[in-house]
Design an enzyme around this catalytic site. Structure first.
Site, short mmCIF file in Angstrom:
data_model
loop_
_atom_site.label_atom_id
_atom_site.label_comp_id
_atom_site.label_asym_id
_atom_site.label_seq_id
_atom_site.Cartn_x
_atom_site.Cartn_y
_atom_site.Cartn_z
N SER A 114 3.42 -2.25 10.36
CA SER A 114 4.88 -2.20 10.51
C SER A 114 5.56 -3.52 10.15
O SER A 114 6.50 -3.95 10.82
CB SER A 114 5.25 -1.77 11.93
OG SER A 114 4.79 -0.45 12.18
N GLU A 122 -5.17 -5.49 10.61
CA GLU A 122 -4.18 -4.44 10.85
C GLU A 122 -4.52 -3.72 12.16
O GLU A 122 -5.36 -2.80 12.16
CB GLU A 122 -4.20 -3.43 9.70
CG GLU A 122 -3.90 -4.02 8.35
CD GLU A 122 -3.43 -2.96 7.37
OE1 GLU A 122 -2.30 -3.07 6.88
OE2 GLU A 122 -4.17 -1.99 7.13
N HIS A 175 -9.47 0.58 5.12
CA HIS A 175 -8.16 0.79 5.76
C HIS A 175 -8.36 1.66 6.99
O HIS A 175 -9.23 2.55 7.01
CB HIS A 175 -7.20 1.46 4.78
CG HIS A 175 -5.79 1.50 5.29
ND1 HIS A 175 -5.35 2.46 6.16
CD2 HIS A 175 -4.73 0.69 5.05
CE1 HIS A 175 -4.08 2.24 6.45
NE2 HIS A 175 -3.66 1.17 5.79
N ASN A 233 0.87 -1.18 0.00
CA ASN A 233 0.00 0.00 0.00
C ASN A 233 0.90 1.23 0.00
O ASN A 233 1.54 1.53 1.00
CB ASN A 233 -0.89 -0.04 1.26
CG ASN A 233 -1.65 1.25 1.47
OD1 ASN A 233 -1.82 2.06 0.54
ND2 ASN A 233 -2.13 1.47 2.69
N TRP A 234 0.95 1.92 -1.15
CA TRP A 234 1.88 3.06 -1.29
C TRP A 234 1.32 4.34 -0.66
O TRP A 234 1.97 5.38 -0.71
CB TRP A 234 2.22 3.28 -2.76
CG TRP A 234 3.03 2.17 -3.36
CD1 TRP A 234 3.48 1.03 -2.74
CD2 TRP A 234 3.51 2.08 -4.72
NE1 TRP A 234 4.20 0.25 -3.61
CE2 TRP A 234 4.23 0.87 -4.83
CE3 TRP A 234 3.39 2.90 -5.85
CZ2 TRP A 234 4.84 0.46 -6.03
CZ3 TRP A 234 3.99 2.50 -7.04
CH2 TRP A 234 4.70 1.30 -7.12
N LYS A 235 0.12 4.26 -0.13
CA LYS A 235 -0.52 5.42 0.53
C LYS A 235 -0.41 6.68 -0.33
O LYS A 235 -0.42 6.57 -1.55
CB LYS A 235 0.10 5.63 1.92
CG LYS A 235 0.11 4.37 2.76
CD LYS A 235 0.28 4.66 4.22
CE LYS A 235 0.50 3.39 4.99
NZ LYS A 235 0.12 3.47 6.37
N GLU A 271 -6.86 4.12 8.11
CA GLU A 271 -6.80 5.58 7.88
C GLU A 271 -8.12 6.09 7.29
O GLU A 271 -8.51 7.23 7.52
CB GLU A 271 -5.59 5.90 6.98
CG GLU A 271 -4.29 5.76 7.76
CD GLU A 271 -3.09 5.27 6.96
OE1 GLU A 271 -3.11 5.37 5.71
OE2 GLU A 271 -2.13 4.78 7.58
N GLY A 313 2.27 2.07 10.79
CA GLY A 313 3.17 3.21 10.63
C GLY A 313 3.84 3.65 11.92
O GLY A 313 4.44 4.72 11.99
C1 PEP Z 1 -0.72 -0.07 5.88
O1 PEP Z 1 -0.68 1.00 5.31
O2 PEP Z 1 -1.66 -0.83 5.64
C2 PEP Z 1 0.34 -0.43 6.81
C3 PEP Z 1 0.25 -1.57 7.45
O3 PEP Z 1 1.36 0.47 6.99
P1 PEP Z 1 2.80 0.19 7.69
O4 PEP Z 1 3.33 -1.10 7.10
O5 PEP Z 1 3.62 1.37 7.32
O6 PEP Z 1 2.56 0.07 9.15
#
Ligand code: PEP
Length: 250
Positions: free
Chosen positions: A212, A166, A94, A9-11, A96, A172
């Site tokens: 992470s 998640e 997600h 996931n490049w956000k 976010e 993050g």
């Molecule tokens: C994500 O964006 O779904 C995610 C898990 O981010 P990160 O790996 O940076 O924690």
């Protein structure tokens, strides 16, 4: 046997030119990868990345989409637009989107059903906040998010659904759930799928872990019985970090 599924996931990073360059690098680096692999750039880079990954073993993902098919919805992106650009999979719910942009279980469920009805695959994200975990409510929260996200989805459509667990406190932040804690929540999620559908559906459900994930912890996490892959944020933006995760040998 479930196929390991690694998604990046490049956000909200990378211009179209930067995204194209990263996709080109990944395409050659991942040529022999035996896992299912996805990259999900931002909307403005989808077209550029689509032309790079077309015909390769890398699937194209979007990070969100509207809950309605089309209409007067300024700033939104529709399922039809994603399909037209070559998107294979859409990430929905997600954390976010849930916690920063206020998406409810109901809206996420509308998106899940709309995406599936148009032939897109879905990654449905679930996960508890730190507050919920500390209150001992992690299992209850993921169970509810799973049930609500899949409401009205048929067992036949379930083959196009991946669930990503998640924990919000791990995204993050550099904090990761222990493999044992993550596996336990994955088991709860699998049991929830079993209760709604069947033992076969639960056994077939691919459940990714996200939060992470790095080359240092990926193997331990994915070696757990119920962890079938990873949804990777930060580490998916660098080839030398994403590659060892995607090439993990279960
Ligand atoms: C994500 O964006 O779904 C995610 C898990 O981010 P990160 O790996 O940076 O924690």
């Amino acid at each position: 046997m479930r196929k390991t599924f690694i998604a990046g996931n490049w956000k909200m990073y990378k211009t179209p030119a930067e995204a194209r360059a990263l996709a080109e690098e990944l395409k050659s680096a991942l040529k022999g990868c035996k896992h299912k692999v996805l990259i999900a750039p931002s909307f403005t880079a989808l077209d550029a990345v689509s032309s790079v990954v077309k015909g390769s073993n890398i699937l194209l993902g979007a990070q969100n989409m509207s809950n309605v098919e089309e209409g007067a919805h300024t700033g939104e992106t529709s399922v039809l637009m994603l399909k037209a650009i070559g998107v294979d999979v859409v990430i929905l719910g997600h954390s976010e989107r849930r916690h920063v942009y206020g998406e409810t279980n109901e809206v996420i469920n509308q998106k899940v059903k709309l995406a599936l009805s148009h032939g897109l695959e879905v990654i449905l994200c679930i996960g508890e906040t730190l507050e919920e975990r500390e209150a001992g409510r992690a299992e209850e929260v993921v169970k509810k998010q799973t049930e609500a996200g899949l409401k009205g989805v048929s067992e036949d459509q379930l083959k196009d659904v991946t669930i990503a667990y998640e924990p919000v406190w791990a995204i993050g932040t550099g904090k990761t759930a222990t493999p044992e804690d993550a596996d336990q929540i994955h088991q709860v999620t699998r049991d929830t799928v079993k209760n709604i559908y069947s033992a076969d559906a639960a056994e077939a459900m691919v459940i990714q872990y996200g939060g992470s994930v790095k080359p240092e912890n990926a193997a331990q996490l994915m070696s757990m019985d119920n962890i079938d892959g990873a949804l990777v944020g930060g580490a998916s933006l660098k080839v030398d970090l994403f590659l060892p995760i995607a090439e993990y040998d279960k």
